[in-house]
Scaffold this active site. Structure first.
Site, short mmCIF file in Angstrom:
data_model
loop_
_atom_site.label_atom_id
_atom_site.label_comp_id
_atom_site.label_asym_id
_atom_site.label_seq_id
_atom_site.Cartn_x
_atom_site.Cartn_y
_atom_site.Cartn_z
CB CYS A 193 1.16 3.24 8.61
SG CYS A 193 2.53 2.48 9.18
CE LYS B 30 1.85 -9.86 -3.34
NZ LYS B 30 1.69 -8.52 -3.97
CD GLU C 182 2.61 -4.19 12.70
OE1 GLU C 182 1.74 -3.09 12.74
OE2 GLU C 182 3.01 -4.66 13.64
CD GLU D 294 -3.98 4.72 5.68
OE1 GLU D 294 -4.51 3.82 5.02
OE2 GLU D 294 -2.94 4.52 6.53
P1 NAD Z 1 -2.55 -3.11 0.16
O1 NAD Z 1 -3.61 -3.75 1.39
O2 NAD Z 1 -3.26 -2.63 -1.10
O3 NAD Z 1 -1.51 -4.06 -0.43
C1 NAD Z 1 -0.78 -4.72 0.42
C2 NAD Z 1 -0.09 -6.24 0.18
O4 NAD Z 1 -1.16 -6.98 -0.04
C3 NAD Z 1 0.40 -5.84 -1.39
O5 NAD Z 1 1.49 -6.83 -1.48
C4 NAD Z 1 -0.78 -6.62 -2.11
O6 NAD Z 1 -0.50 -7.20 -3.67
C5 NAD Z 1 -1.44 -7.62 -1.18
N1 NAD Z 1 -2.72 -8.21 -1.54
C6 NAD Z 1 -3.70 -7.32 -2.07
N2 NAD Z 1 -4.94 -8.04 -2.04
C7 NAD Z 1 -4.49 -9.26 -1.49
C8 NAD Z 1 -5.28 -10.36 -1.14
N3 NAD Z 1 -6.74 -10.52 -1.34
N4 NAD Z 1 -4.86 -11.41 -0.31
C9 NAD Z 1 -3.32 -11.18 0.16
N5 NAD Z 1 -2.73 -10.11 -0.43
C10 NAD Z 1 -3.14 -9.26 -1.09
O7 NAD Z 1 -1.92 -1.78 0.84
P2 NAD Z 1 -0.74 -0.99 0.16
O8 NAD Z 1 -1.62 -0.05 -0.72
O9 NAD Z 1 0.14 -1.78 -0.47
O10 NAD Z 1 -0.23 -0.37 1.53
C11 NAD Z 1 -0.59 0.83 1.90
C12 NAD Z 1 -1.29 0.69 3.27
O11 NAD Z 1 -0.40 -0.28 4.33
C13 NAD Z 1 -1.81 1.85 4.14
O12 NAD Z 1 -3.22 1.41 4.56
C14 NAD Z 1 -0.91 1.73 5.08
O13 NAD Z 1 -1.37 2.66 6.36
C15 NAD Z 1 -0.64 0.49 5.48
N6 NAD Z 1 0.78 0.31 6.49
C16 NAD Z 1 0.73 -0.35 7.56
C17 NAD Z 1 2.06 -0.31 8.18
C18 NAD Z 1 1.86 -0.47 9.62
O14 NAD Z 1 3.04 -0.86 10.05
N7 NAD Z 1 0.89 -0.68 10.51
C19 NAD Z 1 3.04 0.18 7.43
C20 NAD Z 1 2.91 0.43 6.33
C21 NAD Z 1 1.72 0.54 5.52
#
Ligand code: NAD
Length: 506
Positions: free
Chosen positions: A272, A166, A238, A368
């Site tokens: 991140c 997804k 992550e 962040e």
């Molecule tokens: P997000 O949490 O908004 O969304 C991530 C994914 O989760 C999307 O595909 C979204 O549709 C899905 N999602 C949303 N609500 C959900 C739910 N209730 N249940 C299941 N899935 C759901 O994050 P984002 O804005 O896409 O990404 C940015 C964030 O990701 C930042 O905080 C960044 O630091 C983090 N990030 C972490 C790493 C790592 O390796 N630690 C790497 C990249 C990004």
């Protein structure tokens, strides 16, 4: 990104650099996720039987496909994220080629049955077998849509699972491209499926799959973990970071300033592991700040047609831009000074920004930001730098700059972060042999190496009796004679001193 009207709900995908709409992608509604799961379960029964070497062939073929279609992949990634082409080439295409080859080459070794020789029960043979989880749900973010998708899809497949991906609602085209790559290299049907949609589609996936690999924000990660807990399925998280950089007074300031600017601003700070806050020892603070400002001034921002035309792209979406503005505004209201940048340009571009006079009462030092902002704080000692660096709910990555590498290594152990670089930043992610992941609220589980593969399995212990006696000593019927014998054995085996006396007498 938005919802188009019409018979089928669609994600509307926009190019953040130009504002142009580039695609409508059909949404898989939550109630349809179960059907994809059924197909994946069926495919799992065949896929799990294939040897690891057989599965590796698809990975090598996918790598060849990527090499032959680099331009198309870069175009897709850049069109929906707005990032400079060089960043898509280096941090996504290059990384994924390396990852595919790494797991194609090493998975057999990491997944091989292990034989354990018991220290006590010498009459048994023991095997540890790595069993696939079943159907793995991969939920990925938008900031590195190719890398962070492949990063979980590849080890999950290699471990013998089928996968439902997804992708983020902002970058579905890259997710669909990942599925296409594997389809075109002949991966059996339904071994990898992509479903597009919002959080509710992701949540439905968590409700049905046998294990989840989630990359995204801390807030969503907690929701995913709660949901996964309802069925007690394994979950890899992550999550976000607020990564500190520490610059000591003996550091090579030129290297530290270059690392700081690149580490904070690449991918427009939407990483991140971005350098999100900087602590500099007082004696070198002024010189360091001056260098950073000069380097930021030289950066080119915009959208590009060819490689190398710009250094910094736009933010990928409005909500990200608003977060950056809110953090900068909060910092300025509390006394921070903007040395360069500080405001929105056209569309989703925010000027690369350097802030000083910052402290930990400000959002910019605690939450962040995920944007092109470098807040720099003066510190009076190494201890103060460490204490401030650890003053965070996050613990993803950190960096220390000093010419004294032994000191850097010692200080690294005091940093509460899953990944620490000395005289470097972010490159730890490219070292596939080492575990990558977060401490504190930055996540659970690890990517890369054997950790990244085995977390998509459940280890099964198989014990085989060697001699086939009619009964074991401890089985029925219980007797006083056996109990006395066991009590003696306990003393002999575990009483300190007795063992040594016994072996000396022999
Ligand atoms: P997000 O949490 O908004 O969304 C991530 C994914 O989760 C999307 O595909 C979204 O549709 C899905 N999602 C949303 N609500 C959900 C739910 N209730 N249940 C299941 N899935 C759901 O994050 P984002 O804005 O896409 O990404 C940015 C964030 O990701 C930042 O905080 C960044 O630091 C983090 N990030 C972490 C790493 C790592 O390796 N630690 C790497 C990249 C990004």
């Amino acid at each position: 990104m938005g919802i188009s009207t019409g018979a089928q709900r669609c994600l509307e995908v926009f190019n953040p650099a130009t504002g142009e709409k580039i695609a409508d992608v059909p949404i898989t509604p939550p109630e349809k996720v179960g059907e994809a799961i059924s197909r994946a379960r069926h495919a799992f029964q065949i896929w799990r039987q294939l040897s690891v070497a057989h599965r590796a062939r698809y990975l090598y073929a996918a790598r060849d496909w990527i090499i032959d279609h680099q331009d198309e992949i870069i175009e897709t990634i850049c069109s929906e994220t707005g990032k400079p082409r060089t960043e898509a080439l280096v941090a996504e295409v290059f990384y994924c080629c390396d990852l595919l080859g790494y797991y194609a080459k090493n998975s057999e070794r990491y997944l091989k049955d292990e034989i354990r020789s018991p220290h006590l029960l010498k009459t048994k043979r023991v095997f540890v077998v790595y069993q696939p989880l079943g159907v793995v749900g991969v939920i990925s973010p938008w900031n590195f849509p190719f890398t962070l998708t492949m990063g979980d899809v590849v080890p999950a497949l290699m471990a013998g699972n089928t996968v439902i991906l997804k992708p983020s609602e902002y970058t579905p085209l890259t997710g669909l491209l990942v599925e296409r790559i594997f389809r075109e290299v002949g991966l059996p049907e339904n071994v990898l499926q992509t479903i597009c949609g919002y959080g509710d589609t992701g949540a439905a996936l968590v409700d049905h799959c046998d294990g989840v690999a989630f990359t995204g924000s801390v807030a969503t990660g907690k929701k995913v973990a709660e949901r996964a807990a309802q069925r007690l399925i394994p979950v890899l998280l992550e999550l976000g970071g607020k990564d500190p950089m520490i610059v000591l007074k003996d550091a090579d300031l030129e290297r530290a300033a270059n690392a700081c600017v690149w580490g904070a601003l690449s991918n427009a700070g939407q990483m991140c592991m971005s350098v999100e806050r900087v602590y500099v020892e007082a004696p070198v603070y002024d010189e360091f700040v001056q260098k950073v400002v000069e380097k930021v001034k030289a950066l080119r921002q915009g959208s590009e047609k060819r490689f190398g035309e710009v250094d910094v792209g736009p933010l990928t979406m409005l909500k990200q831009l608003e977060t950056v503005e809110r953090h900068v505004r909060d910092a300025v209201e509390k006394g921070a000074k903007i040395l360069i940048g500080g405001k929105r340009k056209d569309r989703l571009f925010f000027e690369p920004t350097v802030l000083v006079n910052v402290d930990h009462s400000m959002q910019i030092m605690r939450e962040e930001t995920f944007g092109p902002v470098i807040p720099i704080m003066k510190v009076n000692s190494v201890e103060e730098a460490l204490q401030l660096a650890n003053d965070s709910i996050y613990g993803l990555a950190a960096s220390i700059f000093t010419k004294d590498k032994a000191l850097g290594l010692r200080l690294a152990r005091h940093l509460e972060a899953g990944n620490v670089c000395v005289n470097d930043c972010i490159t730890n992610f490219a070292i596939l042999e080492a575990p990558y992941g977060g401490a504190k609220q930055s996540g659970l589980g690890r990517r890369h190496g054997e950790w990244g593969l085995r977390q998509f399995t459940w280890p099964q212990t198989i014990v085989v009796d060697r001699f086939g006696l009619k009964r074991e000593l401890f089985w029925y019927p219980y007797s006083e004679r056996v109990a006395r014998w066991v009590a003696k054995a306990i003393r002999l085996l575990y009483r300190r001193g007795l063992r040594e006396k016994f072996s000396a007498r022999r």
